[in-house]
Design a protein around this motif. Structure first.
Motif, PDB file in Angstrom:
ATOM      1  N   SER A   1      75.858  24.582  35.595  1.00  0.00           N
ATOM      2  CA  SER A   1      74.839  25.573  35.901  1.00  0.00           C
ATOM      3  C   SER A   1      73.871  25.016  36.929  1.00  0.00           C
ATOM      4  CB  SER A   1      74.072  25.954  34.630  1.00  0.00           C
ATOM      5  OG  SER A   1      73.134  26.966  34.922  1.00  0.00           O
ATOM      6  N   TRP A   2      73.618  25.795  37.993  1.00  0.00           N
ATOM      7  CA  TRP A   2      72.623  25.437  39.003  1.00  0.00           C
ATOM      8  C   TRP A   2      71.239  25.830  38.510  1.00  0.00           C
ATOM      9  CZ3 TRP A   2      73.777  22.945  43.497  1.00  0.00           C
ATOM     10  CH2 TRP A   2      75.096  22.974  43.944  1.00  0.00           C
ATOM     11  N   SER A   3      70.215  25.085  38.914  1.00  0.00           N
ATOM     12  CA  SER A   3      68.842  25.519  38.693  1.00  0.00           C
ATOM     13  C   SER A   3      68.574  26.702  39.620  1.00  0.00           C
ATOM     14  CB  SER A   3      67.854  24.379  38.986  1.00  0.00           C
ATOM     15  OG  SER A   3      67.940  23.973  40.340  1.00  0.00           O
ATOM     16  N   THR A   4      67.543  27.478  39.342  1.00  0.00           N
ATOM     17  CA  THR A   4      67.274  28.678  40.131  1.00  0.00           C
ATOM     18  C   THR A   4      66.945  28.373  41.587  1.00  0.00           C
ATOM     19  OG1 THR A   4      64.976  28.679  39.392  1.00  0.00           O
ATOM     20  CG2 THR A   4      66.526  30.050  38.159  1.00  0.00           C
ATOM     21  N   ASP A   5      66.429  27.168  41.865  1.00  0.00           N
ATOM     22  CA  ASP A   5      66.152  26.804  43.260  1.00  0.00           C
ATOM     23  C   ASP A   5      67.299  26.047  43.905  1.00  0.00           C
ATOM     24  OD1 ASP A   5      65.992  24.307  42.086  1.00  0.00           O
ATOM     25  OD2 ASP A   5      63.920  23.928  42.694  1.00  0.00           O
ATOM     26  N   GLY A   6      68.383  25.781  43.169  1.00  0.00           N
ATOM     27  CA  GLY A   6      69.553  25.107  43.705  1.00  0.00           C
ATOM     28  C   GLY A   6      69.397  23.615  43.893  1.00  0.00           C
TER      29      GLY A   6
ATOM     30  N   MET B   1      69.033  21.339  41.421  1.00  0.00           N
ATOM     31  CA  MET B   1      69.574  20.581  40.299  1.00  0.00           C
ATOM     32  C   MET B   1      70.849  21.251  39.805  1.00  0.00           C
ATOM     33  SD  MET B   1      67.161  18.310  39.944  1.00  0.00           S
ATOM     34  CE  MET B   1      67.131  17.575  38.351  1.00  0.00           C
ATOM     35  N   LEU B   2      71.735  20.417  39.263  1.00  0.00           N
ATOM     36  CA  LEU B   2      72.970  20.915  38.668  1.00  0.00           C
ATOM     37  C   LEU B   2      73.113  20.285  37.294  1.00  0.00           C
ATOM     38  CD1 LEU B   2      75.689  22.498  39.110  1.00  0.00           C
ATOM     39  CD2 LEU B   2      76.659  20.277  39.738  1.00  0.00           C
TER      40      LEU B   2
END
Length: 93
Positions: free
Chosen positions: A57-62, A64-65
């Motif tokens: 899953s990516w964080s909403t800002d991209g 972090m994974l």
């Protein structure tokens, strides 16, 4: 052979991460860049022989994974979080 277990686009739609049992070193993460027409492999990471990738899953800002999986051996469930350095932007060295 290759088994894809998880795949997800980052929020920008420019990057795709695929997790699964790859042909090279067992369970792997492969990162691709999409230019609107073509996917190009830009990085890969070996999660370990005998391990499994069960979720990405990516964080909403991209930036972090998160990876959920199991390392080799019974009961070794874990969650790892990766900082995606420079968002793969090769112009920022």
């Amino acid at each position: 052979g290759t088994i894809i277990q998880e795949l997800h686009w980052d929020p920008s739609g420019r990057y795709l991460v695929i997790g699964g049992n790859g042909p090279d070193n067992g369970n792997e993460l492969h990162f691709y860049q999409f230019n609107g027409t073509t996917l190009s492999l830009i990085s890969n990471f070996n999660y370990g022989a005998g391990a499994s990738i069960n979720g990405l899953s990516w964080s909403t800002d991209g930036a972090m994974l998160a990876l959920g999986g199991q390392t080799s051996g019974a009961g070794n469930n874990e969650i790892e979080v990766y900082s995606i350095a420079y968002r793969f932007d090769t112009t920022r060295q």
